[in-house]
Structure formats: C-alpha cells, structure tokens
Design an enzyme around this catalytic site. Structure first.
Site, PDB file in Angstrom:
ATOM      1  N   HIS A 100      37.708  33.777  39.796  1.00  0.00           N
ATOM      2  CA  HIS A 100      38.207  33.439  41.133  1.00  0.00           C
ATOM      3  C   HIS A 100      37.598  32.131  41.630  1.00  0.00           C
ATOM      4  CE1 HIS A 100      39.823  33.739  45.054  1.00  0.00           C
ATOM      5  NE2 HIS A 100      38.617  33.831  45.602  1.00  0.00           N
ATOM      6  N   LYS A 151      46.970  28.926  54.574  1.00  0.00           N
ATOM      7  CA  LYS A 151      47.187  30.378  54.678  1.00  0.00           C
ATOM      8  C   LYS A 151      46.188  30.994  55.639  1.00  0.00           C
ATOM      9  CE  LYS A 151      45.557  33.338  51.269  1.00  0.00           C
ATOM     10  NZ  LYS A 151      45.502  33.797  49.882  1.00  0.00           N
TER      11      LYS A 151
HETATM   12  C1  R5P Z   1      42.603  34.443  47.318  1.00  0.00           C
HETATM   13  O1  R5P Z   1      41.706  33.669  47.573  1.00  0.00           O
HETATM   14  C2  R5P Z   1      43.167  34.569  45.930  1.00  0.00           C
HETATM   15  O2  R5P Z   1      43.117  33.362  45.227  1.00  0.00           O
HETATM   16  C3  R5P Z   1      44.590  35.076  45.974  1.00  0.00           C
HETATM   17  O3  R5P Z   1      45.383  34.144  46.692  1.00  0.00           O
HETATM   18  C4  R5P Z   1      44.694  36.408  46.664  1.00  0.00           C
HETATM   19  O4  R5P Z   1      43.649  37.256  46.254  1.00  0.00           O
HETATM   20  C5  R5P Z   1      46.021  37.062  46.370  1.00  0.00           C
HETATM   21  O5  R5P Z   1      46.063  38.280  47.036  1.00  0.00           O
HETATM   22  P1  R5P Z   1      47.406  38.859  47.660  1.00  0.00           P
HETATM   23  O6  R5P Z   1      48.419  38.891  46.540  1.00  0.00           O
HETATM   24  O7  R5P Z   1      47.022  40.228  48.127  1.00  0.00           O
HETATM   25  O8  R5P Z   1      47.824  37.973  48.780  1.00  0.00           O
END
Ligand code: R5P
Length: 336
Positions: A134, A201
């Site tokens: 991540h 976001k």
């Molecule tokens: C967040 O920092 C990650 O990179 C992903 O964008 C996130 O974990 C995706 O999660 P979801 O599909 O629940 O929005």
C-alpha cells in the site's frame, strides 16, 4: 542444497504453477498438510524433508480471514523452522493490514508494524516477496529484505495488447493523491507517458457509499478512454465514485485497474462485486488474492484476473540464484 516451494491451503494453485515453471531448474515442491481441530485450531505438517534447504512459502494473508491467515502463517513458519529448513522466503502476493501504517488518530495501533514484528519472530524468515504494498515505506517496518514488485509489470502488458501501439487515446488516472506515484509508474510501464490525472477523494467513515470525489486535475478525459489505477479495490467505493465523476467529464470507456481485488463483504446491502457490476465497471486485477475458477466464470462479464505465476517464478528464480537480479525485472519501456 535444493530449493523447495511450499504453499498454505489457498495458495496451492498459484504455487504449483510457479513450480511447473521452475521444476526444470532443480526446484522441488513439498506439500503441507493442515489438520483442523474441532476447536477451530489448526496444525500444519510439512510432508517432505526440508532439512538444510531453502524454502519459498506461498501464503494468502487474506484467507479465510486476515486474522486467521496470520496465525496459519506463523504456525507454518514454525513447522518449517522445526523441520530444520535453512531459510524461509515468504511469497505474500497481498499483505493485509498495510493500510494501517501510521497513528492516524488517538489510541490506535500501527498494525502494519505489528504484523512485521510477528513475522520476524521467526529468525529463519529471511525475505519477503510481495506485490504493490500500500505504501513503499512499509518495507521499513521490516529488518529483513522485502522485494515489492509492481503490479504494473503484469497489468500494463494487458493494455498494450488490448490497444496495440496506439495508447494516445488512453489517460491514466489515480483515484486519490496517495496513488499518484503508482499511477505514474503504471503510465511508465505503458510506454513512457508522463502526464497522468489525479482525483481528489474524501471518505467519511468506513462505509463504501461514503466516498466522495471532489475534483480532478490532469489532462482532459473528454472523449478519451481512462485507466483508473489503484493498488487495491476493497469495497469499490473509491473507484465507483471516481468513475461517476469521470463520466461527467466526458470519459468514454473507463477501466478500473488494481493489483489486489479484495472485494469485501456487503456494505450498504450489496457485495463489492454487485456494486462494481451495477456501476457498469470493467475491472482488471491480478490474482494476488486467489479465487476459484467458478468465481472467475461467474464474474467474467466485468472482471478480468491476470495470473502472476510467470512474474513470481522469475522473482523466485532471481532471488534464489547467486548474482540474480530482481531489478532486472522492473525495466520500463522506453518513451515513445
Ligand atoms: C486507499 O488509500 C487505497 O489505495 C484504495 O484506494 C482503497 O483502499 C480502496 O478501497 P475501496 O475500494 O473500499 O474504496
């Protein structure tokens, strides 16, 4: 000394495909048996001798749950150490708990660090091979070496094949600021494209339906195809919200692309799969989180899962060969 490939239950398929690619180079495969107890405890047993040998253990840190998976891993590592294996390299295509990599509010753990401490309790564990952590800095939680392979190496060729040599129509977009470098790298793997788009976001709480896309910076997507590139899709909230905004900006076809397809259990009454299908998404992921053939068939109208066995076989080979080079696998295409 020989090198044994082993797998915990959910990774047997991927590990045996890797083994098929390496068996002519002297690699061996050892089965591991998992004996369940009525109490839901489990006992692993290595079914071949691995004394004084290097071992590569493939494991899913997601199955059957992230919490069960860590105990299974620790027990299997212990079984290998007590079988007198010389070393253990963990092949963990998806590493759970990496999103909890800092103290982002009062009185919470840094879970990614706790996982590292647990894994390193076994001194025979010498190395980890993984994909798209991540955040890259999480490698620093470990004292052992961590090879973090970019999922782009598998995902980008899929788009090159799909679009041939004309990628000018395609804009790579990160769904949030945190993923900017990753999206830029993906664009690089596509062939040296520098310009990417970034969405802003905002998430309130953990609910999938609480992701809001506030804005967009980057090249115009009007009348163009878009690859929304993320490390993981969990509930699908981030990508669905970004997709809605990009459609409003005139984007044509939108692909959601990620290394890890977590697809968590229902949020707001729908599974992640149902939400993504309903949003008309075309999703491309790798098989870091293994799924059955039946699952893949049931979801093939919206989901493409790219196999990792070739990349991981190369990584296993390079890391086990004196003078081998993992970085040789990382080379990007020249600019067009
Ligand atoms: C967040 O920092 C990650 O990179 C992903 O964008 C996130 O974990 C995706 O999660 P979801 O599909 O629940 O929005």
């Amino acid at each position: 000394m020989s090198i044994h490939i082993l797998a915990t239950e959910h990774m047997a398929d991927l590990a045996s495909k890797v083994y098929e690619r390496l068996k002519d180079k002297g690699f061996l495969y050892a089965e591991v048996e998992y004996v369940p107890f009525p109490s839901l405890e489990v006992k692993p047993r290595i079914l071949a001798t691995v004394r004084c040998e290097h071992t590569y253990l493939f494991h899913s840190l997601h199955h059957p749950t992230p919490n069960d998976a860590i105990v299974t891993l620790l027990l299997t590592n212990d079984a290998l150490a007590r079988s007198s294996a010389e070393s253990i390299t963990l092949v963990l295509p998806y590493m759970s708990y990496l999103r909890q990599d800092r103290k982002d509010e009062s009185r919470v753990p840094i879970s990614a660090r706790v996982m590292a401490n647990l894994i390193e309790t076994n001194p025979k564990v010498k190395k980890i091979i993984t994909l798209d952590m991540h955040c890259d800095q999480a490698q620093g939680f470990y004292n052992i070496s961590v090879d973090n392979l970019p999922g782009s190496m598998v995902l980008a060729p899929h788009f090159q094949e799909k679009y041939g040599h004309d990628l000018s129509d395609l804009v790579v977009v990160s769904p949030d600021y945190g993923g900017t470098k990753r999206a830029r790298d993906f664009a690089g793997y596509l062939g040296g494209r520098d310009e990417i788009g970034v969405m802003e976001k905002q998430r309130s709480g953990n609910r999938a339906d609480k992701v809001e896309t506030l804005g967009y910076q980057g090249p115009s997507v009007d009348g163009r195809n878009v690859v929304l590139y993320d490390d993981m899709i969990d509930t699908g909230g981030s990508l669905i919200s970004a997709t809605k905004a990009l459609r409003n900006f005139g984007a044509k076809k939108i692909y959601a692309v990620a290394s890890h397809g977590i697809f968590s259990p229902p949020q707001a009454d729908l599974t992640a799969e149902e939400r993504l299908r309903k949003a008309g998404m075309q999703v491309v992921i790798t098989n870091t989180i293994p799924r059955s053939e039946q699952y893949q068939k049931e979801n093939e109208d919206w989901l493409t899962m790219l196999p990792l066995d070739e990349l991981l076989a190369k990584a296993v080979f390079e890391t086990s060969t004196p003078g081998g080079s993992i970085s040789s696998l990382f080379r990007k295409k020249d600019k067009r």
